[in-house]
Design a protein around this motif. Sequence first.
Motif, short mmCIF file in Angstrom:
data_model
loop_
_atom_site.label_atom_id
_atom_site.label_comp_id
_atom_site.label_asym_id
_atom_site.label_seq_id
_atom_site.Cartn_x
_atom_site.Cartn_y
_atom_site.Cartn_z
N UNK A 1 8.07 -2.21 -20.98
CA UNK A 1 8.12 -0.82 -21.44
C UNK A 1 9.31 -0.10 -20.83
N UNK A 2 9.50 -0.27 -19.52
CA UNK A 2 10.60 0.40 -18.83
C UNK A 2 11.94 -0.01 -19.42
N UNK A 3 12.15 -1.32 -19.57
CA UNK A 3 13.43 -1.81 -20.06
C UNK A 3 13.67 -1.44 -21.51
N UNK B 1 17.63 -10.08 -22.08
CA UNK B 1 18.38 -9.43 -23.13
C UNK B 1 18.47 -7.93 -22.95
N UNK B 2 17.73 -7.41 -21.95
CA UNK B 2 17.76 -5.97 -21.67
C UNK B 2 18.19 -5.67 -20.23
N UNK B 3 18.23 -6.73 -19.40
CA UNK B 3 18.55 -6.54 -17.98
C UNK B 3 19.10 -7.86 -17.45
N UNK B 4 20.08 -7.80 -16.58
CA UNK B 4 20.72 -9.00 -16.07
C UNK B 4 19.77 -9.86 -15.25
N UNK B 5 19.83 -11.18 -15.46
CA UNK B 5 19.08 -12.13 -14.64
C UNK B 5 20.05 -12.83 -13.71
N UNK B 6 19.97 -12.53 -12.44
CA UNK B 6 20.90 -13.06 -11.44
C UNK B 6 20.92 -14.59 -11.48
N UNK B 7 22.13 -15.15 -11.41
CA UNK B 7 22.26 -16.60 -11.41
C UNK B 7 22.13 -17.23 -12.78
N UNK C 1 6.04 -6.76 -23.40
CA UNK C 1 4.72 -6.85 -22.77
C UNK C 1 4.82 -6.34 -21.34
N UNK C 2 3.70 -5.95 -20.78
CA UNK C 2 3.60 -5.50 -19.40
C UNK C 2 4.45 -4.24 -19.16
#
Length: 310
Positions: free
Chosen positions: A259-261, A157-163, A254-255
């Motif tokens: 945090x970055x995303x 929901x914050x970054x594309x998941x390929x495929x 988490x992790x």
Amino acid sequence: MKIRSPWLQSLEGKHVLITGGSSGIGLAIAKEALSQGAFVTLVARSSTKLEKAEQNLVKDGATKHKILTKVADVGVYETLAKAIKEAFEWRAVDVLVCNAGAAKTALLDEGRIEDLHAIIRTNLTGVVNTLHVGIPLLKQRSAQTLMSIVLMNSRSGMYALYGNSVYTATKHALKGLGETLKLELMPYNIRISMVFPGFVDTPMLNYSGLEDDKDILQMIKDISFYSRSRIETPEHVAKYTLEETKKGTFLITSQFGGLVLSIFSRGPMPAESFGRALIELILCIPFRLFSFVVACYVYYVIQHRYNKKC
């Protein structure tokens, strides 16, 4: 210095309703909530899986009178509405967890249209159905007590998941839904919490076919750093979900990757604490600069594998 009070002091005696509660994260949330003294309602499509889930919870120490199971498909409004209303009649719900989800790994133009529609039906329509039934019932008690709605999202929901383009689209939509609901429910004692776990060892991960297509799997490993050795457990997700929900946290990650995303995708919604906001402010510039390096790497990987395949 004044310490911010938690939104929900405790789950003791509270009623937690969980869609997709027969396995995976949903079942782990039920187990954790029961261990904290809550009552739980599990909603899922399969009566067999619900019965097995209830048996496992009782085997782990829960008392049967604190568990209610309801067979309903979140994509079918009428049966879902009946199940949720009956759960509210059993005990007034304090925490509504929209957890049911579906995924199927394939490139958009190569996936079966039936699978893509099923993902939308469960991940987005199912959540809308649940909230459309549940929110009016929560509002009836909002003047007397504090309540929470939990939207189980994904780092997709914050970054594309390929495929997994349609799965990613539903999770981005869910983020927008949560942000809007935060504003719509502001006059009421109902908090929205959105959870963005990474890869989690659940039946959905296994059924998604993530590891079936070797080319797509390698891309996910290269771009999203997927590794079986680093995936989260449902129990871990359940613990931080409930703890942060009790605090009233809006965006739960988490992790380090979360945090970055969250810094990139939080948007205008501020962090709940000044400390967290300060950390995000300090890290925003170096993370944004580093994103150029990441983008170059991702574009190279995609183009290189395409050329190699051709």
